[in-house]
Structure formats: C-alpha cells, structure tokens
Design a protein around this motif. Structure first.
Motif, PDB file in Angstrom:
ATOM      1  N   GLY A  79       3.096 -15.515   3.819  1.00  0.00           N
ATOM      2  CA  GLY A  79       3.077 -14.578   4.947  1.00  0.00           C
ATOM      3  C   GLY A  79       3.181 -13.132   4.496  1.00  0.00           C
ATOM      4  N   ALA A  80       4.109 -12.874   3.573  1.00  0.00           N
ATOM      5  CA  ALA A  80       4.280 -11.512   3.065  1.00  0.00           C
ATOM      6  C   ALA A  80       3.037 -11.056   2.306  1.00  0.00           C
ATOM      7  CB  ALA A  80       5.509 -11.432   2.174  1.00  0.00           C
ATOM      8  N   MET A  81       2.449 -11.960   1.518  1.00  0.00           N
ATOM      9  CA  MET A  81       1.244 -11.601   0.756  1.00  0.00           C
ATOM     10  C   MET A  81       0.075 -11.332   1.694  1.00  0.00           C
ATOM     11  SD  MET A  81      -0.125 -10.947  -2.160  1.00  0.00           S
ATOM     12  CE  MET A  81       0.831 -11.680  -3.479  1.00  0.00           C
ATOM     13  N   TYR A  82      -0.112 -12.211   2.665  1.00  0.00           N
ATOM     14  CA  TYR A  82      -1.227 -12.040   3.602  1.00  0.00           C
ATOM     15  C   TYR A  82      -1.103 -10.710   4.348  1.00  0.00           C
ATOM     16  CZ  TYR A  82      -4.888 -13.285   6.891  1.00  0.00           C
ATOM     17  OH  TYR A  82      -6.045 -13.293   7.619  1.00  0.00           O
ATOM     18  N   TYR A  83       0.094 -10.404   4.799  1.00  0.00           N
ATOM     19  CA  TYR A  83       0.332  -9.153   5.518  1.00  0.00           C
ATOM     20  C   TYR A  83       0.117  -7.954   4.594  1.00  0.00           C
ATOM     21  CZ  TYR A  83       2.388  -6.284   9.228  1.00  0.00           C
ATOM     22  OH  TYR A  83       2.592  -5.368  10.221  1.00  0.00           O
ATOM     23  N   THR A  84       0.547  -8.065   3.349  1.00  0.00           N
ATOM     24  CA  THR A  84       0.349  -7.005   2.358  1.00  0.00           C
ATOM     25  C   THR A  84      -1.132  -6.740   2.136  1.00  0.00           C
ATOM     26  OG1 THR A  84       2.408  -7.521   1.208  1.00  0.00           O
ATOM     27  CG2 THR A  84       0.730  -6.367  -0.061  1.00  0.00           C
ATOM     28  N   LEU A  85      -1.905  -7.795   1.948  1.00  0.00           N
ATOM     29  CA  LEU A  85      -3.330  -7.649   1.657  1.00  0.00           C
ATOM     30  C   LEU A  85      -4.139  -7.163   2.852  1.00  0.00           C
ATOM     31  CD1 LEU A  85      -3.893 -10.869  -0.487  1.00  0.00           C
ATOM     32  CD2 LEU A  85      -3.365  -8.551  -1.270  1.00  0.00           C
ATOM     33  N   SER A  86      -3.599  -7.355   4.053  1.00  0.00           N
ATOM     34  CA  SER A  86      -4.310  -6.934   5.263  1.00  0.00           C
ATOM     35  C   SER A  86      -4.360  -5.418   5.393  1.00  0.00           C
ATOM     36  CB  SER A  86      -3.637  -7.516   6.512  1.00  0.00           C
ATOM     37  OG  SER A  86      -2.412  -6.838   6.777  1.00  0.00           O
ATOM     38  N   GLY A  87      -3.438  -4.734   4.716  1.00  0.00           N
ATOM     39  CA  GLY A  87      -3.392  -3.284   4.805  1.00  0.00           C
ATOM     40  C   GLY A  87      -2.728  -2.771   6.063  1.00  0.00           C
ATOM     41  N   LYS A  88      -2.105  -3.650   6.821  1.00  0.00           N
ATOM     42  CA  LYS A  88      -1.490  -3.272   8.097  1.00  0.00           C
ATOM     43  C   LYS A  88      -0.045  -2.796   7.935  1.00  0.00           C
ATOM     44  CE  LYS A  88      -4.375  -6.400  10.712  1.00  0.00           C
ATOM     45  NZ  LYS A  88      -4.434  -7.593  11.550  1.00  0.00           N
ATOM     46  N   CYS A  89       0.428  -2.783   6.701  1.00  0.00           N
ATOM     47  CA  CYS A  89       1.810  -2.361   6.482  1.00  0.00           C
ATOM     48  C   CYS A  89       1.899  -1.508   5.229  1.00  0.00           C
ATOM     49  CB  CYS A  89       2.721  -3.579   6.346  1.00  0.00           C
ATOM     50  SG  CYS A  89       2.414  -4.570   4.871  1.00  0.00           S
ATOM     51  N   PHE A  90       2.992  -0.804   5.133  1.00  0.00           N
ATOM     52  CA  PHE A  90       3.306  -0.073   3.920  1.00  0.00           C
ATOM     53  C   PHE A  90       3.709  -1.098   2.862  1.00  0.00           C
ATOM     54  CE2 PHE A  90       6.698   1.617   1.212  1.00  0.00           C
ATOM     55  CZ  PHE A  90       6.004   2.646   0.584  1.00  0.00           C
ATOM     56  N   VAL A  91       3.157  -0.976   1.660  1.00  0.00           N
ATOM     57  CA  VAL A  91       3.486  -1.922   0.597  1.00  0.00           C
ATOM     58  C   VAL A  91       4.566  -1.285  -0.287  1.00  0.00           C
ATOM     59  CG1 VAL A  91       2.605  -3.300  -1.311  1.00  0.00           C
ATOM     60  CG2 VAL A  91       1.117  -2.789   0.629  1.00  0.00           C
ATOM     61  N   PRO A  92       5.766  -1.854  -0.275  1.00  0.00           N
ATOM     62  CA  PRO A  92       6.846  -1.295  -1.085  1.00  0.00           C
ATOM     63  C   PRO A  92       6.472  -1.242  -2.575  1.00  0.00           C
ATOM     64  CG  PRO A  92       7.668  -3.027   0.363  1.00  0.00           C
ATOM     65  CD  PRO A  92       6.179  -3.057   0.439  1.00  0.00           C
ATOM     66  N   LYS A  93       7.000  -0.246  -3.262  1.00  0.00           N
ATOM     67  CA  LYS A  93       6.705  -0.054  -4.682  1.00  0.00           C
ATOM     68  C   LYS A  93       7.025  -1.312  -5.492  1.00  0.00           C
ATOM     69  CE  LYS A  93       7.573   2.915  -8.600  1.00  0.00           C
ATOM     70  NZ  LYS A  93       8.234   4.101  -9.124  1.00  0.00           N
ATOM     71  N   GLU A  94       8.151  -1.963  -5.173  1.00  0.00           N
ATOM     72  CA  GLU A  94       8.544  -3.173  -5.907  1.00  0.00           C
ATOM     73  C   GLU A  94       7.480  -4.270  -5.767  1.00  0.00           C
ATOM     74  OE1 GLU A  94      11.706  -6.602  -5.072  1.00  0.00           O
ATOM     75  OE2 GLU A  94      12.651  -4.670  -5.531  1.00  0.00           O
ATOM     76  N   ARG A  95       6.950  -4.456  -4.546  1.00  0.00           N
ATOM     77  CA  ARG A  95       5.912  -5.472  -4.337  1.00  0.00           C
ATOM     78  C   ARG A  95       4.629  -5.076  -5.051  1.00  0.00           C
ATOM     79  NH1 ARG A  95       5.180  -7.280   1.543  1.00  0.00           N
ATOM     80  NH2 ARG A  95       7.288  -7.970   1.131  1.00  0.00           N
ATOM     81  N   GLN A  96       4.290  -3.793  -5.016  1.00  0.00           N
ATOM     82  CA  GLN A  96       3.099  -3.323  -5.742  1.00  0.00           C
ATOM     83  C   GLN A  96       3.219  -3.640  -7.228  1.00  0.00           C
ATOM     84  OE1 GLN A  96       1.993   0.762  -5.132  1.00  0.00           O
ATOM     85  NE2 GLN A  96       2.080   0.595  -2.902  1.00  0.00           N
ATOM     86  N   GLU A  97       4.399  -3.419  -7.783  1.00  0.00           N
ATOM     87  CA  GLU A  97       4.618  -3.667  -9.207  1.00  0.00           C
ATOM     88  C   GLU A  97       4.543  -5.157  -9.543  1.00  0.00           C
ATOM     89  OE1 GLU A  97       8.307  -1.644  -9.988  1.00  0.00           O
ATOM     90  OE2 GLU A  97       7.318   0.324 -10.006  1.00  0.00           O
ATOM     91  N   ILE A  98       5.064  -6.005  -8.670  1.00  0.00           N
ATOM     92  CA  ILE A  98       4.999  -7.458  -8.884  1.00  0.00           C
ATOM     93  C   ILE A  98       3.546  -7.919  -8.896  1.00  0.00           C
ATOM     94  CG2 ILE A  98       5.478  -9.712  -7.820  1.00  0.00           C
ATOM     95  CD1 ILE A  98       8.142  -8.444  -6.801  1.00  0.00           C
ATOM     96  N   ILE A  99       2.786  -7.485  -7.900  1.00  0.00           N
ATOM     97  CA  ILE A  99       1.380  -7.890  -7.795  1.00  0.00           C
ATOM     98  C   ILE A  99       0.584  -7.315  -8.963  1.00  0.00           C
ATOM     99  CG2 ILE A  99      -0.726  -7.644  -6.410  1.00  0.00           C
ATOM    100  CD1 ILE A  99       1.148  -7.788  -3.912  1.00  0.00           C
ATOM    101  N   SER A 100       0.824  -6.065  -9.284  1.00  0.00           N
ATOM    102  CA  SER A 100       0.106  -5.419 -10.388  1.00  0.00           C
ATOM    103  C   SER A 100       0.384  -6.105 -11.716  1.00  0.00           C
ATOM    104  CB  SER A 100       0.481  -3.943 -10.468  1.00  0.00           C
ATOM    105  OG  SER A 100      -0.015  -3.257  -9.348  1.00  0.00           O
ATOM    106  N   ALA A 101       1.623  -6.495 -11.938  1.00  0.00           N
ATOM    107  CA  ALA A 101       1.971  -7.203 -13.173  1.00  0.00           C
ATOM    108  C   ALA A 101       1.242  -8.539 -13.251  1.00  0.00           C
ATOM    109  CB  ALA A 101       3.477  -7.418 -13.255  1.00  0.00           C
ATOM    110  N   ALA A 102       1.109  -9.207 -12.117  1.00  0.00           N
ATOM    111  CA  ALA A 102       0.443 -10.518 -12.085  1.00  0.00           C
ATOM    112  C   ALA A 102      -1.050 -10.419 -12.385  1.00  0.00           C
ATOM    113  CB  ALA A 102       0.648 -11.189 -10.728  1.00  0.00           C
TER     114      ALA A 102
END
Length: 117
Positions: A79-102
């Motif tokens: 749910g959090a990933m889907y919402y993040t990828l939709s662009g409908k929310c602000f993506v916290p820096k910590e989540r950006q870093e987790i996804i970017s590292a992956a």
C-alpha cells in the motif's frame, strides 16, 4: 513453472526439442509447457502505474511489472509503495533512500516525474 524452468524450456525448444520431451524433463505435461511458453510470448508486460520513469523501468524490467515484488524487495508495504509510486503524496527522504538503494539510482535521478505530471 519457475523462471529457471521456463528459461530451460525455451532453450530446449530453441534447440529443437519436442513439447513432450521438454515436459518429461521438467515434470510437466506437454500441453502445460506449450501453454506456458505461448503465454510468455503473447502477453505484454504489465503496465506499471508509476509517475517516476526510472523506477517504472526497473519495476518493469527486473520485477516483471510487479509492484508487490518490488515493495517486498524494498521492505515497504504494498500500500505504501503503490501510494508512493502514484505521485499523490510527498515521498519522505527516508523512503526515497530505501527505494534508491534497492534500484541503485540516486534519489535525485530516481524521483524525477514524467514530463506531463
């Protein structure tokens, strides 16, 4: 069939093996092998709903278009990933870093939106 089995079946078929021979070797019926490989060739990759082209490309190419598999790999709920990828929310820096590292792409490149958004 697993990805490994599917690749083996494709390889055998390209080398001239019959459907029944492939089935015997992999433990499936010839009809199952035929249907599975035909489905792979005829089915388009899933279209990923993602406003970030770099991330969308990775999900499509490396995760078969599965947001769920990508979320699991990142350790983020679906749910959090889907919402993040939709662009409908602000993506916290910590989540950006987790996804970017992956995906091995810096956040400044990974989280650039499509031009029409």
């Amino acid at each position: 069939m697993t990805k490994h089995e599917r690749l083996k079946a494709f390889e055998m078929r390209l080398d001239g093996s019959s459907w029944s021979k492939i089935g015997r070797e992999l433990g499936y019926t010839s009809a199952t092998i035929h249907k599975d490989l035909l489905g792979c060739v005829m089915t388009k990759p899933r279209q990923v709903t993602c406003v970030y082209p770099a991330i969308r490309r990775i999900i499509t190419e490396e995760y078969g278009g599965s947001v769920s598999a990508f979320a699991d790999a990142c350790g983020i709920s679906y749910g959090a990933m889907y919402y993040t990828l939709s662009g409908k929310c602000f993506v916290p820096k910590e989540r950006q870093e987790i996804i970017s590292a992956a995906i091995g792409i810096p956040p400044a490149e990974a989280f650039v939106r499509d031009a029409e958004d």
